[in-house]
Design a protein around this motif. Structure first.
Motif, PDB file in Angstrom:
ATOM      1  N   GLU A 248       5.644   1.987  13.411  1.00 26.35           N
ATOM      2  CA  GLU A 248       6.231   1.195  12.183  1.00 26.35           C
ATOM      3  C   GLU A 248       5.280   0.087  11.958  1.00 26.35           C
ATOM      4  O   GLU A 248       5.077  -0.333  10.708  1.00 26.35           O
ATOM      5  CB  GLU A 248       7.631   1.086  12.452  1.00 26.35           C
ATOM      6  CG  GLU A 248       8.421   2.197  12.375  1.00 26.35           C
ATOM      7  CD  GLU A 248       9.746   1.764  12.121  1.00 26.35           C
ATOM      8  OE1 GLU A 248      10.631   2.863  11.587  1.00 26.35           O
ATOM      9  OE2 GLU A 248      10.261   0.811  12.512  1.00 26.35           O
ATOM     10  N   SER A 249       5.009  -0.800  12.836  1.00 25.06           N
ATOM     11  CA  SER A 249       4.147  -1.874  12.826  1.00 25.06           C
ATOM     12  C   SER A 249       2.766  -1.617  12.216  1.00 25.06           C
ATOM     13  O   SER A 249       2.178  -2.426  11.435  1.00 25.06           O
ATOM     14  CB  SER A 249       3.905  -2.415  14.203  1.00 25.06           C
ATOM     15  OG  SER A 249       5.242  -3.143  14.302  1.00 25.06           O
ATOM     16  N   THR A 250       2.513  -0.488  12.842  1.00 27.27           N
ATOM     17  CA  THR A 250       0.825  -0.237  12.334  1.00 27.27           C
ATOM     18  C   THR A 250       1.056   0.353  11.056  1.00 27.27           C
ATOM     19  O   THR A 250       0.082  -0.089  10.088  1.00 27.27           O
ATOM     20  CB  THR A 250       0.397   1.299  13.205  1.00 27.27           C
ATOM     21  OG1 THR A 250       0.413   0.604  14.469  1.00 27.27           O
ATOM     22  CG2 THR A 250      -0.943   1.447  12.798  1.00 27.27           C
ATOM     23  N   LEU A 254      -0.809  -1.766   8.018  1.00 21.25           N
ATOM     24  CA  LEU A 254      -1.981  -1.148   6.748  1.00 21.25           C
ATOM     25  C   LEU A 254      -1.620  -1.232   5.486  1.00 21.25           C
ATOM     26  O   LEU A 254      -2.447  -1.117   4.535  1.00 21.25           O
ATOM     27  CB  LEU A 254      -1.766   0.262   7.239  1.00 21.25           C
ATOM     28  CG  LEU A 254      -2.741   0.731   8.447  1.00 21.25           C
ATOM     29  CD1 LEU A 254      -2.607   2.104   8.870  1.00 21.25           C
ATOM     30  CD2 LEU A 254      -4.480   0.565   8.193  1.00 21.25           C
ATOM     31  N   LEU A 255      -0.348  -1.480   5.091  1.00 24.66           N
ATOM     32  CA  LEU A 255       0.217  -1.769   3.604  1.00 24.66           C
ATOM     33  C   LEU A 255       0.425  -2.984   3.534  1.00 24.66           C
ATOM     34  O   LEU A 255       0.963  -3.288   2.502  1.00 24.66           O
ATOM     35  CB  LEU A 255       1.599  -0.972   3.655  1.00 24.66           C
ATOM     36  CG  LEU A 255       1.348   0.701   3.892  1.00 24.66           C
ATOM     37  CD1 LEU A 255       2.711   1.160   3.983  1.00 24.66           C
ATOM     38  CD2 LEU A 255       0.758   1.402   2.822  1.00 24.66           C
ATOM     39  N   GLY A 256      -0.266  -4.101   4.312  1.00 20.62           N
ATOM     40  CA  GLY A 256      -0.112  -5.525   3.918  1.00 20.62           C
ATOM     41  C   GLY A 256       0.646  -6.192   4.458  1.00 20.62           C
ATOM     42  O   GLY A 256       1.256  -7.143   4.259  1.00 20.62           O
ATOM     43  N   GLY A 257       1.915  -5.515   5.440  1.00 23.74           N
ATOM     44  CA  GLY A 257       2.995  -6.283   5.919  1.00 23.74           C
ATOM     45  C   GLY A 257       2.670  -6.945   7.331  1.00 23.74           C
ATOM     46  O   GLY A 257       1.586  -7.140   7.498  1.00 23.74           O
ATOM     47  N   HIS A 334      -9.500  -6.075  12.175  1.00 27.09           N
ATOM     48  CA  HIS A 334      -8.997  -6.953  12.895  1.00 27.09           C
ATOM     49  C   HIS A 334      -7.336  -7.379  12.565  1.00 27.09           C
ATOM     50  O   HIS A 334      -6.546  -7.899  13.360  1.00 27.09           O
ATOM     51  CB  HIS A 334     -10.006  -8.357  13.375  1.00 27.09           C
ATOM     52  CG  HIS A 334      -9.856  -9.231  12.226  1.00 27.09           C
ATOM     53  ND1 HIS A 334     -10.946  -9.028  11.404  1.00 27.09           N
ATOM     54  CD2 HIS A 334      -9.183 -10.337  11.868  1.00 27.09           C
ATOM     55  CE1 HIS A 334     -10.751  -9.957  10.304  1.00 27.09           C
ATOM     56  NE2 HIS A 334      -9.506 -10.826  10.661  1.00 27.09           N
ATOM     57  N   ARG A 335      -7.476  -7.299  11.332  1.00 22.52           N
ATOM     58  CA  ARG A 335      -5.916  -7.988  10.717  1.00 22.52           C
ATOM     59  C   ARG A 335      -4.674  -6.848  11.060  1.00 22.52           C
ATOM     60  O   ARG A 335      -3.724  -7.152  11.352  1.00 22.52           O
ATOM     61  CB  ARG A 335      -5.965  -8.093   9.225  1.00 22.52           C
ATOM     62  CG  ARG A 335      -6.757  -9.402   9.012  1.00 22.52           C
ATOM     63  CD  ARG A 335      -6.558  -9.822   8.017  1.00 22.52           C
ATOM     64  NE  ARG A 335      -7.289 -11.212   7.600  1.00 22.52           N
ATOM     65  CZ  ARG A 335      -7.160 -12.564   7.930  1.00 22.52           C
ATOM     66  NH1 ARG A 335      -5.851 -12.591   8.682  1.00 22.52           N
ATOM     67  NH2 ARG A 335      -7.884 -13.356   7.937  1.00 22.52           N
ATOM     68  N   VAL A 336      -5.403  -5.609  11.547  1.00 22.22           N
ATOM     69  CA  VAL A 336      -4.305  -4.563  11.923  1.00 22.22           C
ATOM     70  C   VAL A 336      -4.273  -4.367  13.412  1.00 22.22           C
ATOM     71  O   VAL A 336      -3.204  -4.650  13.989  1.00 22.22           O
ATOM     72  CB  VAL A 336      -4.861  -3.249  11.503  1.00 22.22           C
ATOM     73  CG1 VAL A 336      -3.748  -2.106  11.697  1.00 22.22           C
ATOM     74  CG2 VAL A 336      -4.811  -3.250   9.752  1.00 22.22           C
ATOM     75  N   CYS A 337      -5.451  -4.560  13.822  1.00 24.71           N
ATOM     76  CA  CYS A 337      -5.314  -4.307  15.486  1.00 24.71           C
ATOM     77  C   CYS A 337      -4.974  -5.652  15.999  1.00 24.71           C
ATOM     78  O   CYS A 337      -4.202  -5.666  17.066  1.00 24.71           O
ATOM     79  CB  CYS A 337      -6.738  -3.944  15.780  1.00 24.71           C
ATOM     80  SG  CYS A 337      -7.126  -4.316  17.652  1.00 24.71           S
ATOM     81  N   ALA A 371      -5.823   7.369   7.732  1.00 23.27           N
ATOM     82  CA  ALA A 371      -5.902   8.700   6.805  1.00 23.27           C
ATOM     83  C   ALA A 371      -4.907   9.347   6.429  1.00 23.27           C
ATOM     84  O   ALA A 371      -4.680   9.805   5.283  1.00 23.27           O
ATOM     85  CB  ALA A 371      -6.777   9.529   7.977  1.00 23.27           C
ATOM     86  N   ARG A 372      -3.820   9.305   7.482  1.00 23.67           N
ATOM     87  CA  ARG A 372      -2.775  10.201   6.955  1.00 23.67           C
ATOM     88  C   ARG A 372      -1.954   9.342   5.905  1.00 23.67           C
ATOM     89  O   ARG A 372      -1.443   9.878   5.156  1.00 23.67           O
ATOM     90  CB  ARG A 372      -1.765  10.064   8.182  1.00 23.67           C
ATOM     91  CG  ARG A 372      -2.237  10.968   9.429  1.00 23.67           C
ATOM     92  CD  ARG A 372      -1.205  12.326   9.509  1.00 23.67           C
ATOM     93  NE  ARG A 372      -0.630  12.856   8.966  1.00 23.67           N
ATOM     94  CZ  ARG A 372       0.275  13.699   9.033  1.00 23.67           C
ATOM     95  NH1 ARG A 372       0.365  13.793  10.298  1.00 23.67           N
ATOM     96  NH2 ARG A 372       1.212  14.300   8.317  1.00 23.67           N
ATOM     97  N   VAL A 373      -1.811   8.133   6.153  1.00 24.09           N
ATOM     98  CA  VAL A 373      -1.012   7.319   4.921  1.00 24.09           C
ATOM     99  C   VAL A 373      -2.084   7.634   3.432  1.00 24.09           C
ATOM    100  O   VAL A 373      -1.411   7.823   2.656  1.00 24.09           O
ATOM    101  CB  VAL A 373      -1.119   5.649   4.997  1.00 24.09           C
ATOM    102  CG1 VAL A 373      -0.604   5.192   4.109  1.00 24.09           C
ATOM    103  CG2 VAL A 373      -0.203   5.741   6.572  1.00 24.09           C
TER     104      VAL A 373
END
Length: 383
Positions: A248-250, A254-257, A334-337, A371-373
């Motif tokens: 859920e965090s990933t 990815l969606l800006g949260g 880096h902002r996701v990882c 890719a799935r999103v």
């Protein structure tokens, strides 16, 4: 540090305090970061937190809540294995925590347990004291019993699954907080997820085994990334999924949260650990790096939690991208990882200013999730 404060930066107040109420464990898990890695300070600490240390710790907690005007705080009674204290003692400790905190602040008290000692009477007592229970379990029976064993080498899945059935019963379900599972890359990730889901927890979290550049994971990082993608697909395709914090965090990132996991993202880590001797320390996953990596030099007898938040190691985990190495900051992910788990960045020559030892695996996983999103959010033809 003075420069940071002059620039207007302020630390994030605590949202979680871990109290190491029992320093020993009734299991001998092969990957345990407390007993099987570089820092062996547990050997020199009291087996049980004394009443005096506990009283000082919760007094410091109450002071921090008042000073910061906090409306909610989480306290985890941890170990070792906290159930070695007995459910009745844990109940009294939970009552003591709540009595020390102003009524204006909601206190969530939980335990992290291996589940072996969770009898019906114990679970009932924990529920009576509103203690949420999270259990460590590593998937299907044969996988779990390879790693989570007694000191005599016997597997514990039968005892743990019996405890999970108790927790899932209607009378106790409200106190069943979730499951924690350490990734084993040679197991079936989809089967692991489905097994955990079928226990009916409120949530699941998957943890990469703690490793550093000096003690790398047993398998290449890509293997762990592929495991996570397999578990993610099983979860993503599940018509009735259980929340999985890492996944859920990933998606949120990815969606800006923001992230709710210290394994990923740049959200500030606002947590301290109080060891059984009263030492105030950083998150104890750092024990995998080197002896003393968690230490702050502070103690509940003479230091408050606000002082701990000014420790350079804790500040580094609240700085976001500012604490990443140049290689990570140059990476588009880096902002996701977020550089991965802080402990996994350690290299003796450069400290924590490195990418995660799992970098390649995290990249594979994040790219797969993206890719799935993307496939599910393409505009409709003609839209």
């Amino acid at each position: 540090m003075a420069g940071l404060l002059a620039s207007g930066w302020r630390s994030t107040p605590l949202h979680e305090v871990v109290l190491k109420v029992h320093q020993r464990c009734n299991l001998a898990c092969s990957y345990c970061y407390v007993y099987e890695h570089a820092d062996q300070s547990w050997r020199d600490r009291p087996a049980v937190m004394s009443p005096e240390v506990f009283a000082a710790a919760v007094r410091r907690l109450g002071d921090h809540v008042r000073r910061q005007g906090l409306r909610r705080i989480r306290v985890v009674l941890h170990g070792g294995e906290p159930m070695l204290l007995g459910a009745a003692t844990l109940g009294r400790l939970a009552d003591g925590v709540r009595a020390a905190v102003p009524e204006t602040c909601t206190v969530r008290v939980g335990i992290q347990t291996n589940g072996v000692l969770l009898t019906e009477a114990a679970v009932r007592t924990l529920r009576d004291h509103d203690i949420a229970v999270s259990v460590s379990v590593d998937g299907v029976a044969e996988d779990h019993d390879r790693y989570r064993v007694t000191h005599a080498g016997r597997g514990t899945y039968t005892a743990v699954s019996r405890a999970l059935e108790l927790l899932a019963a209607p009378a106790f379900r409200d106190g069943f907080a979730g499951l924690l599972c350490t990734v084993a890359p040679d197991t079936d990730p989809a089967r692991c997820y489905r097994t955990l889901r079928d226990f009916g927890p409120a949530a699941i979290d998957f943890l990469l085994p703690h490793a550093t550049w000096s003690t790398p994971p047993d398998r290449g990082p890509g293997v762990y990334g592929r495991w996570l993608t397999g578990a993610f697909d099983a979860w993503y395709d599940d018509p009735d999924p259980v929340p999985v914090r890492l996944f859920e965090s990933t998606l949120d990132l990815l969606l800006g949260g923001a992230s709710r996991s210290e394994q990923i993202g740049l959200s500030p880590v606002a947590l301290v650990v109080v060891e059984s001797d009263g030492a105030i320390e950083q998150v104890d996953a750092l024990k995998t790096a080197y002896p003393g990596a968690c230490a702050t030099g502070l103690h509940v007898a003479h230091d408050d939690f606000d002082t701990a938040l000014r420790h350079p190691g804790i500040v580094a985990r609240q700085l976001g991208a500012g604490a990443l190495c140049a290689e990570c900051r140059a990476c588009p992910l880096h902002r996701v990882c977020g550089g991965g788990h802080y402990a996994h960045r350690y290299r003796p020559e450069t400290g924590f200013a490195n990418p995660s030892v799992y970098c390649a695996g995290l990249r594979l996983f994040i790219d797969h999730v993206r890719a799935r999103v993307h496939a599910d959010t393409r505009p409709l033809p003609g839209g």
